[in-house]
Design an enzyme around this catalytic site. Structure first.
Site, PDB file in Angstrom:
ATOM      1  N   LYS A  54       0.841  -1.203   0.000  1.00  0.00           N
ATOM      2  CA  LYS A  54       0.000   0.000   0.000  1.00  0.00           C
ATOM      3  C   LYS A  54       0.875   1.252   0.000  1.00  0.00           C
ATOM      4  O   LYS A  54       0.600   2.215  -0.725  1.00  0.00           O
ATOM      5  CB  LYS A  54      -0.919  -0.007   1.235  1.00  0.00           C
ATOM      6  CG  LYS A  54      -1.987  -1.095   1.169  1.00  0.00           C
ATOM      7  CD  LYS A  54      -2.735  -1.266   2.480  1.00  0.00           C
ATOM      8  CE  LYS A  54      -3.714  -2.430   2.399  1.00  0.00           C
ATOM      9  NZ  LYS A  54      -4.444  -2.688   3.647  1.00  0.00           N
ATOM     10  N   GLN A  98      -4.032  -1.351  10.093  1.00  0.00           N
ATOM     11  CA  GLN A  98      -4.057  -2.662   9.446  1.00  0.00           C
ATOM     12  C   GLN A  98      -4.663  -3.704  10.389  1.00  0.00           C
ATOM     13  O   GLN A  98      -4.319  -3.778  11.569  1.00  0.00           O
ATOM     14  CB  GLN A  98      -2.624  -3.067   9.042  1.00  0.00           C
ATOM     15  CG  GLN A  98      -2.532  -4.352   8.244  1.00  0.00           C
ATOM     16  CD  GLN A  98      -3.169  -4.265   6.853  1.00  0.00           C
ATOM     17  OE1 GLN A  98      -3.332  -3.186   6.290  1.00  0.00           O
ATOM     18  NE2 GLN A  98      -3.534  -5.411   6.292  1.00  0.00           N
ATOM     19  N   ASP A 121     -10.465   3.305   4.984  1.00  0.00           N
ATOM     20  CA  ASP A 121     -10.827   1.889   4.888  1.00  0.00           C
ATOM     21  C   ASP A 121     -12.339   1.685   4.966  1.00  0.00           C
ATOM     22  O   ASP A 121     -12.830   0.597   4.651  1.00  0.00           O
ATOM     23  CB  ASP A 121     -10.194   1.103   6.049  1.00  0.00           C
ATOM     24  CG  ASP A 121      -8.933   0.364   5.639  1.00  0.00           C
ATOM     25  OD1 ASP A 121      -8.863  -0.070   4.472  1.00  0.00           O
ATOM     26  OD2 ASP A 121      -8.039   0.213   6.489  1.00  0.00           O
TER      27      ASP A 121
HETATM   28  N1  GUN Z   1      -6.385  -6.534   6.513  1.00  0.00           N
HETATM   29  C1  GUN Z   1      -6.689  -7.223   5.394  1.00  0.00           C
HETATM   30  N2  GUN Z   1      -7.213  -6.394   4.460  1.00  0.00           N
HETATM   31  C2  GUN Z   1      -7.242  -5.169   5.005  1.00  0.00           C
HETATM   32  C3  GUN Z   1      -7.655  -3.898   4.523  1.00  0.00           C
HETATM   33  O1  GUN Z   1      -8.143  -3.719   3.393  1.00  0.00           O
HETATM   34  N3  GUN Z   1      -7.501  -2.855   5.398  1.00  0.00           N
HETATM   35  C4  GUN Z   1      -7.008  -3.020   6.655  1.00  0.00           C
HETATM   36  N4  GUN Z   1      -6.916  -1.955   7.436  1.00  0.00           N
HETATM   37  N5  GUN Z   1      -6.615  -4.195   7.129  1.00  0.00           N
HETATM   38  C5  GUN Z   1      -6.726  -5.257   6.301  1.00  0.00           C
END
Ligand code: GUN
Length: 320
Positions: A54, A98, A121
């Site tokens: 990311k 995350q 998110d």
């Molecule tokens: N863990 C797995 N996928 C995601 C996501 O899209 N965002 C976040 N914050 N954690 C994750």
């Protein structure tokens, strides 16, 4: 029948280029760059990989990142203080914590500390709630469901009136995916670990979305001929031949499914890249709203199903 392979890498690359151009225009107008803060707690290897992916996608698009790594045994007060400091920082337009969090931390409490307008998110309870309410728009739609919707839209796969079956009910994918498809008038069923005779349900699906995190869960005989299969699973399975000692597989047995389905997403190279691309889109929108008071049109294809209300919200708008 040979299924059409939905190439998420190629689609995501186009979105990333689009965001990059928008970021450049934003910088020219405002003198600022969009900023995303990432909070990674613990040393979960897959989470580390995702967060790195990311961050590097942000960098390539001209989005600034603020990286915060905390130890697995960090106390809740420290995490909340960090999130609150990021919430106050005007250079940070989006905050991503995350998941999963270590078990001693309350996910709900921490995600609730993210201001709605920085919740790129879309995991804040109010954003999830608004996604499910008719006539309301969330500030952000969670990135994986949004990426799946963008893929379906791009290749013209219809949703309205179709039977969608979702495997998994997580905050990250299953639940928001169901709410999003409901907005598009699909008939939605969510299956989970306690659903008996899974195949009898999945065989009714025109659109089958596998997000259970279980490798090999979906076999060919569980799929209706001609169905569209979206595989969200990213599972590491041991493979001594692979350079890293593991390889990535989805929740779907790809070869079996591809022989039955009309379209299918591969793993890797399907949904995953679109999740990252949609995070960039959401971060751009967050910056536009906070700095300029509006956002460039909410992904055009989705306009018909949202009122556009969230794009008009000001940074200090009421929290509900
Ligand atoms: N863990 C797995 N996928 C995601 C996501 O899209 N965002 C976040 N914050 N954690 C994750």
């Amino acid at each position: 029948m040979a299924a059409r392979i939905l190439d998420g890498r190629a689609m995501a690359a186009r979105w990333r280029d689009w965001v990059k151009a928008q970021v450049e225009a934003f910088r020219a107008r405002t003198g600022q760059v969009p900023g995303l803060a990432t909070v990674l707690i613990g040393d979960h290897p897959a989470s580390q990989t995702y967060v790195r992916a990311k961050q590097s996608a942000c960098a390539a698009a001209g989005i600034r990142t603020f990286s915060h790594c905390l130890p697995a045994d960090v106390d809740r007060g420290t995490v909340l203080e960090l999130v609150e400091a990021l919430a106050r920082n005007p250079e940070v337009h989006g905050i991503l914590v995350q998941l999963p969090l270590p078990p001693h931390l309350d996910e709900e409490e921490i995600l609730s500390a993210i201001p709605l307008e920085k919740d790129v998110d879309g995991f804040h309870p109010l954003n999830i709630g608004r996604l499910g309410l008719k006539g309301k728009d969330p500030y952000f739609i969670p990135c994986t469901p949004l990426g799946i919707l963008a893929m379906l839209q791009e290749v013209g796969i219809p949703i309205t009136g179709r039977r969608a079956v979702i495997l998994g009910r997580s905050r990250i994918v299953g639940l928001p995916m169901a709410l999003l498809l409901l907005r598009f008038d699909a008939t939605v069923t969510i299956c989970h670990s306690r659903t008996p005779d899974l195949g009898s349900v999945t065989r009714q699906a025109d659109l089958l979305i596998a997000a259970a995190g279980r490798p090999g869960l979906v076999r060919g005989e569980m799929i209706q001929p001609g169905a569209v299969v979206i595989d969200v699973g990213i599972n590491r399975v041991v493979d001594p031949q692979a350079p890293q000692g593991y390889r990535l597989v989805g929740d779907v047995v790809f070869e079996e499914a591809a022989a039955v389905a009309s379209a299918i997403t591969p793993v890797p190279g399907g949904v995953g890249p679109m999740t990252v691309a949609m995070l960039l889109v959401n971060t751009l929108k967050a910056a536009q709203r906070q700095v300029e008071g509006f956002a460039s049109p909410w992904l055009e294809p989705f306009l018909s199903k949202t009122s556009g209300e969230a794009d008009r919200l000001q940074p200090n708008a009421p929290k509900a």
